[in-house]
Design an enzyme around this catalytic site. Sequence first.
Site, mmCIF file in Angstrom:
data_model
loop_
_atom_site.group_PDB
_atom_site.id
_atom_site.type_symbol
_atom_site.label_atom_id
_atom_site.label_comp_id
_atom_site.label_asym_id
_atom_site.label_seq_id
_atom_site.Cartn_x
_atom_site.Cartn_y
_atom_site.Cartn_z
ATOM 1 N NE ARG A 191 -7.236 -56.143 -17.390
ATOM 2 C CZ ARG A 191 -6.991 -55.568 -16.006
ATOM 3 N NH1 ARG A 191 -6.165 -55.515 -15.033
ATOM 4 N NH2 ARG A 191 -7.975 -54.616 -15.604
ATOM 5 C CG HIS A 229 -6.517 -59.483 -10.795
ATOM 6 N ND1 HIS A 229 -7.343 -59.632 -12.177
ATOM 7 C CD2 HIS A 229 -6.299 -58.132 -10.764
ATOM 8 C CE1 HIS A 229 -7.201 -58.176 -12.550
ATOM 9 N NE2 HIS A 229 -6.727 -57.445 -11.940
HETATM 10 P P1 NDP Z 1 -2.177 -45.812 -18.266
HETATM 11 O O1 NDP Z 1 -3.095 -45.753 -19.486
HETATM 12 O O2 NDP Z 1 -1.954 -44.696 -17.204
HETATM 13 O O3 NDP Z 1 -0.713 -46.197 -18.810
HETATM 14 C C1 NDP Z 1 -0.365 -47.083 -19.816
HETATM 15 C C2 NDP Z 1 0.933 -47.180 -20.444
HETATM 16 O O4 NDP Z 1 1.138 -47.822 -21.285
HETATM 17 C C3 NDP Z 1 1.433 -45.861 -20.864
HETATM 18 O O5 NDP Z 1 2.681 -45.251 -20.616
HETATM 19 C C4 NDP Z 1 1.087 -45.920 -22.423
HETATM 20 O O6 NDP Z 1 2.101 -45.339 -23.182
HETATM 21 C C5 NDP Z 1 1.862 -47.262 -22.497
HETATM 22 N N1 NDP Z 1 1.236 -48.076 -23.769
HETATM 23 C C6 NDP Z 1 0.072 -48.337 -23.966
HETATM 24 N N2 NDP Z 1 0.113 -49.007 -25.169
HETATM 25 C C7 NDP Z 1 1.454 -49.063 -25.519
HETATM 26 C C8 NDP Z 1 1.986 -49.878 -26.672
HETATM 27 N N3 NDP Z 1 1.436 -50.429 -27.741
HETATM 28 N N4 NDP Z 1 3.461 -49.925 -26.624
HETATM 29 C C9 NDP Z 1 3.907 -49.379 -25.530
HETATM 30 N N5 NDP Z 1 3.543 -48.673 -24.510
HETATM 31 C C10 NDP Z 1 1.991 -48.480 -24.541
HETATM 32 O O7 NDP Z 1 -2.699 -47.248 -17.355
HETATM 33 P P2 NDP Z 1 -2.377 -47.364 -15.842
HETATM 34 O O8 NDP Z 1 -0.977 -47.194 -15.527
HETATM 35 O O9 NDP Z 1 -3.323 -46.734 -14.949
HETATM 36 O O10 NDP Z 1 -2.692 -49.041 -15.785
HETATM 37 C C11 NDP Z 1 -2.023 -49.891 -16.550
HETATM 38 C C12 NDP Z 1 -2.809 -51.298 -16.164
HETATM 39 O O11 NDP Z 1 -2.445 -51.827 -14.982
HETATM 40 C C13 NDP Z 1 -4.179 -51.298 -16.400
HETATM 41 O O12 NDP Z 1 -4.625 -51.005 -17.927
HETATM 42 C C14 NDP Z 1 -4.365 -52.728 -15.879
HETATM 43 O O13 NDP Z 1 -4.642 -53.756 -16.980
HETATM 44 C C15 NDP Z 1 -3.317 -52.966 -15.032
HETATM 45 N N6 NDP Z 1 -3.863 -52.783 -13.496
HETATM 46 C C16 NDP Z 1 -3.613 -54.006 -12.914
HETATM 47 C C17 NDP Z 1 -4.048 -54.226 -11.719
HETATM 48 C C18 NDP Z 1 -3.887 -55.472 -10.687
HETATM 49 O O14 NDP Z 1 -4.102 -55.431 -9.755
HETATM 50 N N7 NDP Z 1 -3.123 -56.486 -11.303
HETATM 51 C C19 NDP Z 1 -4.592 -53.050 -10.712
HETATM 52 C C20 NDP Z 1 -4.831 -51.948 -11.700
HETATM 53 C C21 NDP Z 1 -4.395 -52.037 -13.071
HETATM 54 P P3 NDP Z 1 1.883 -43.677 -23.391
HETATM 55 O O15 NDP Z 1 2.312 -43.051 -22.214
HETATM 56 O O16 NDP Z 1 2.739 -43.205 -24.608
HETATM 57 O O17 NDP Z 1 0.343 -43.471 -23.971
HETATM 58 C C1 OXD Z 2 -7.864 -52.758 -12.603
HETATM 59 C C2 OXD Z 2 -7.515 -54.022 -11.928
HETATM 60 O O1 OXD Z 2 -7.579 -52.684 -13.917
HETATM 61 O O2 OXD Z 2 -8.008 -54.100 -10.687
HETATM 62 O O3 OXD Z 2 -8.153 -51.843 -11.714
HETATM 63 O O4 OXD Z 2 -7.164 -54.968 -12.650
#
Ligand code: NDP
Ligand code: OXD
Length: 314
Positions: free
Chosen positions: A229, A277
């Site tokens: 993001r 994006h």
């Molecule tokens: P998940 O919820 O599966 O994973 C999030 C990860 O971040 C987990 O490992 C979590 O740790 C870690 N995390 C959360 N908070 C913290 C923190 N404060 N400090 C350290 N680690 C932290 O999310 P996804 O993998 O499904 O998606 C990740 C992001 O990708 C989405 O939220 C979205 O913003 C972005 N995205 C972007 C897209 C694009 O086209 N650019 C498309 C799809 C998604 P823990 O495992 O310990 O909980």
């Molecule tokens: C998502 C994205 O969060 O596309 O799925 O950014």
Amino acid sequence: MNSSAPTLVFFSNTDDPAPWQAAIAAAVPSITFRVAPHTGPVDAVRYALVWKPPRGWLAQFPNLRAILSLGAGVDALLEDPALPPGIPITRMVDAGMGRQMAEYATYAVMHFHRHMQRYSALQREGRWAPLEPVAAARFTVGIMGLGVLGAQAAQMVASLGYPVLGWSRTTKQLPGVEVLSGNDALPGFLGRTRLLLNFLPLTPATRGVIDAQLLAMLPRGAFVVNLARGGHLVEPDLLAALDRGHIAGAMLDVFEQEPLPATHPFWRHPAVVVTPHVAAVTQAEDAAAQVIANLQRLERGEMPVGLVDRGAGY
Ligand code: NDP
Ligand code: OXD
């Protein structure tokens, strides 16, 4: 209590409702599918399938039972001060995006590792100038966020022989990946990272995490790739680090303001690659089954899967 047929309302400015409507009508014909702004009677609306609805929009449905996000990241939903309380929110869990994100991440790693940014510049100058190769084994990739998507990218990058470090809130085990966790481990993680990939969710704890202080902890000449993001990155801090050469290049898919304004310096910065994006895009073909299974669970009175923890923000 409302007795009319349950309605699902669809809101997205970027997704085509047609394949969603067809898939849901075929699998759950008892649910009426409506596309915003034609929502029909608001008290019949039981489910909302949405991507970035305007703030306050969801609050108009008094009998809403669940909010189903068309995306993996739910930051925009949770930032709505009028978000209906107490009902489940689900998010996309992989749904075909893991593979796409891993491809983008792997491309970014190879783009910078194989000096493609510098060769593009040399080509524009008409210069034939071979650069010193760097072994993949000496190009450590650090991944912040090892959830559903980050973990898949880590595995794909590791499979190509790059050393991969992961960092997440809680610890976990991933084959071929050294995992560090918690804020105390962050400086050590950054100090060893040649290319940083951001896969964190945007939450109050992660907003602005890629700032001047974090960038200074990366080794001189490191690369930054943000595909999570825009709110994670303090954009002026990255520009300053690029301009003094501490950061050698960046590939950015997400921005504080989207679309990225035409006057933004990222567009024309020689060390920045901008994409609009698109690192991963939700496709009904891959993702509808997940939504349908959740609608069926909800209609049976069961809890859906892929639940968002409103307190944690992801
Ligand atoms: P998940 O919820 O599966 O994973 C999030 C990860 O971040 C987990 O490992 C979590 O740790 C870690 N995390 C959360 N908070 C913290 C923190 N404060 N400090 C350290 N680690 C932290 O999310 P996804 O993998 O499904 O998606 C990740 C992001 O990708 C989405 O939220 C979205 O913003 C972005 N995205 C972007 C897209 C694009 O086209 N650019 C498309 C799809 C998604 P823990 O495992 O310990 O909980
Ligand atoms: C998502 C994205 O969060 O596309 O799925 O950014």
